[in-house]
Design an enzyme around this catalytic site. Sequence first.
Site, PDB file in Angstrom:
ATOM      1  N   SER A 117     -12.117 -11.383 -69.455  1.00  0.00           N
ATOM      2  CA  SER A 117     -11.751 -10.112 -70.090  1.00  0.00           C
ATOM      3  C   SER A 117     -12.790  -9.628 -71.091  1.00  0.00           C
ATOM      4  O   SER A 117     -12.670  -8.533 -71.638  1.00  0.00           O
ATOM      5  CB  SER A 117     -10.386 -10.232 -70.765  1.00  0.00           C
ATOM      6  OG  SER A 117     -10.384 -11.268 -71.724  1.00  0.00           O
ATOM      7  N   GLY A 118     -13.836 -10.434 -71.343  1.00  0.00           N
ATOM      8  CA  GLY A 118     -15.001  -9.940 -72.056  1.00  0.00           C
ATOM      9  C   GLY A 118     -15.001 -10.161 -73.557  1.00  0.00           C
ATOM     10  O   GLY A 118     -14.038 -10.626 -74.156  1.00  0.00           O
ATOM     11  N   GLU A 119     -16.152  -9.832 -74.140  1.00  0.00           N
ATOM     12  CA  GLU A 119     -16.371  -9.905 -75.579  1.00  0.00           C
ATOM     13  C   GLU A 119     -16.925  -8.572 -76.067  1.00  0.00           C
ATOM     14  O   GLU A 119     -17.750  -7.954 -75.393  1.00  0.00           O
ATOM     15  CB  GLU A 119     -17.378 -11.010 -75.918  1.00  0.00           C
ATOM     16  CG  GLU A 119     -16.953 -12.408 -75.557  1.00  0.00           C
ATOM     17  CD  GLU A 119     -18.077 -13.407 -75.792  1.00  0.00           C
ATOM     18  OE1 GLU A 119     -18.204 -13.883 -76.923  1.00  0.00           O
ATOM     19  OE2 GLU A 119     -18.828 -13.689 -74.844  1.00  0.00           O
ATOM     20  N   ASP A 156     -23.489 -13.920 -68.544  1.00  0.00           N
ATOM     21  CA  ASP A 156     -23.776 -12.523 -68.227  1.00  0.00           C
ATOM     22  C   ASP A 156     -23.476 -11.683 -69.460  1.00  0.00           C
ATOM     23  O   ASP A 156     -22.398 -11.093 -69.592  1.00  0.00           O
ATOM     24  CB  ASP A 156     -22.932 -12.077 -67.035  1.00  0.00           C
ATOM     25  CG  ASP A 156     -23.209 -10.633 -66.630  1.00  0.00           C
ATOM     26  OD1 ASP A 156     -24.164 -10.040 -67.179  1.00  0.00           O
ATOM     27  OD2 ASP A 156     -22.477 -10.098 -65.787  1.00  0.00           O
ATOM     28  N   HIS A 157     -24.439 -11.637 -70.379  1.00  0.00           N
ATOM     29  CA  HIS A 157     -24.258 -10.946 -71.649  1.00  0.00           C
ATOM     30  C   HIS A 157     -25.320  -9.873 -71.845  1.00  0.00           C
ATOM     31  O   HIS A 157     -26.382  -9.912 -71.211  1.00  0.00           O
ATOM     32  CB  HIS A 157     -24.330 -11.943 -72.807  1.00  0.00           C
ATOM     33  CG  HIS A 157     -23.160 -12.869 -72.868  1.00  0.00           C
ATOM     34  ND1 HIS A 157     -23.099 -13.952 -73.721  1.00  0.00           N
ATOM     35  CD2 HIS A 157     -21.991 -12.886 -72.184  1.00  0.00           C
ATOM     36  CE1 HIS A 157     -21.949 -14.589 -73.560  1.00  0.00           C
ATOM     37  NE2 HIS A 157     -21.266 -13.960 -72.633  1.00  0.00           N
ATOM     38  N   GLY A 196      -3.945 -18.843 -71.952  1.00  0.00           N
ATOM     39  CA  GLY A 196      -2.556 -19.113 -72.280  1.00  0.00           C
ATOM     40  C   GLY A 196      -1.631 -18.751 -71.135  1.00  0.00           C
ATOM     41  O   GLY A 196      -2.074 -18.380 -70.040  1.00  0.00           O
ATOM     42  N   ASN A 216     -20.813  -7.705 -75.975  1.00  0.00           N
ATOM     43  CA  ASN A 216     -21.523  -7.214 -74.796  1.00  0.00           C
ATOM     44  C   ASN A 216     -20.964  -5.912 -74.244  1.00  0.00           C
ATOM     45  O   ASN A 216     -21.683  -5.155 -73.597  1.00  0.00           O
ATOM     46  CB  ASN A 216     -21.465  -8.276 -73.694  1.00  0.00           C
ATOM     47  CG  ASN A 216     -21.867  -9.630 -74.210  1.00  0.00           C
ATOM     48  OD1 ASN A 216     -23.008  -9.827 -74.597  1.00  0.00           O
ATOM     49  ND2 ASN A 216     -20.934 -10.573 -74.241  1.00  0.00           N
TER      50      ASN A 216
END
Length: 323
Positions: free
Chosen positions: A105-107, A37-38, A174, A110
Amino acid sequence: MVRYGYTLMCEQSGPRELVRYAQAAEEAGFDFEVMSDHYSPWLVSQGHSPYAWTLLGAVAQATSRVGLMTYVTCPTTRYHPAVVAQKAATVQLLSEGRFTLGLGSGESLNEHVVGEGWPNVAVRQAKLVEAIEIIRELQSGELVTYDGEYFRVDSARVWDVPDTPLEIGVAVSGEESIAAFAPLSEHMIAVEPDAALVEGWTAAHTGSSRIIGQIPISWDPDRQKAVERAHEQFRWFAGGWPVNSELPNPASFAAASRFVRPEDVAEQIACGPDLDELAESVRPFLDAGFTDVAIVQIGDEEQEQFLAEVAQPLLEKLRALGS
């Protein structure tokens, strides 16, 4: 038994093609299908990025058996979590209970497009916690008002709520993200076969949980072509999550990966016609304890041949590994 999925890569194929691939992947025997989903592809050479949620509705109607999942949606910047809650409920209804909402948490690639900036990772994860809380509350079908540090919801209600409860998977990287998200979600998502992550999640999570990973391969009858295609379209993969999440556009990914050679890509991604080699590349995920692995076949032009001729025998080899 490990479940194997097929990845509907919105960055490398158009919307009509992706619906066809979804049908063919179900017929080939994949257990589930995940969809990126980008807003943008990582590299210009990939050349696509249709809207995932419209596609999910179409795929839900074009298939009948496979599980469906976002891999993954960021419900904090480009989308408000109240809107994601409504979209997810609708897809769950259309798919008759086959949908899992995968969140992350996204990039920057996008999310920066809406002009809200790109916060540091601690803020991104704090926003994701609030977003999940909102999505959970709205799945009740009740009237929801929410006043958080990052999000407000004012008298919202999702009117069409599925009978099959929506399950959520969250991407973790993490100990801190595990501590934050294990209490809020059913399933864990990770892009690397890290056994420590699986152990940490299992210790922190109560109840049964899927551990869902993803791995690219580049099948082609000609190994050299497979390597060249992987280098052309997937050399961004070498950067890893800490780098990739911060880059804002395809030009940045091209610059960051300009020194990545085809042989470097071939060391990271299984390439060529050898199905045993392709299947064996999944083993690190199995050894780490993953229950679900989604396969990415790199490139668009080879998808139909891959699904028609290769997917079934490859799945047989993968299931032999998993058993």
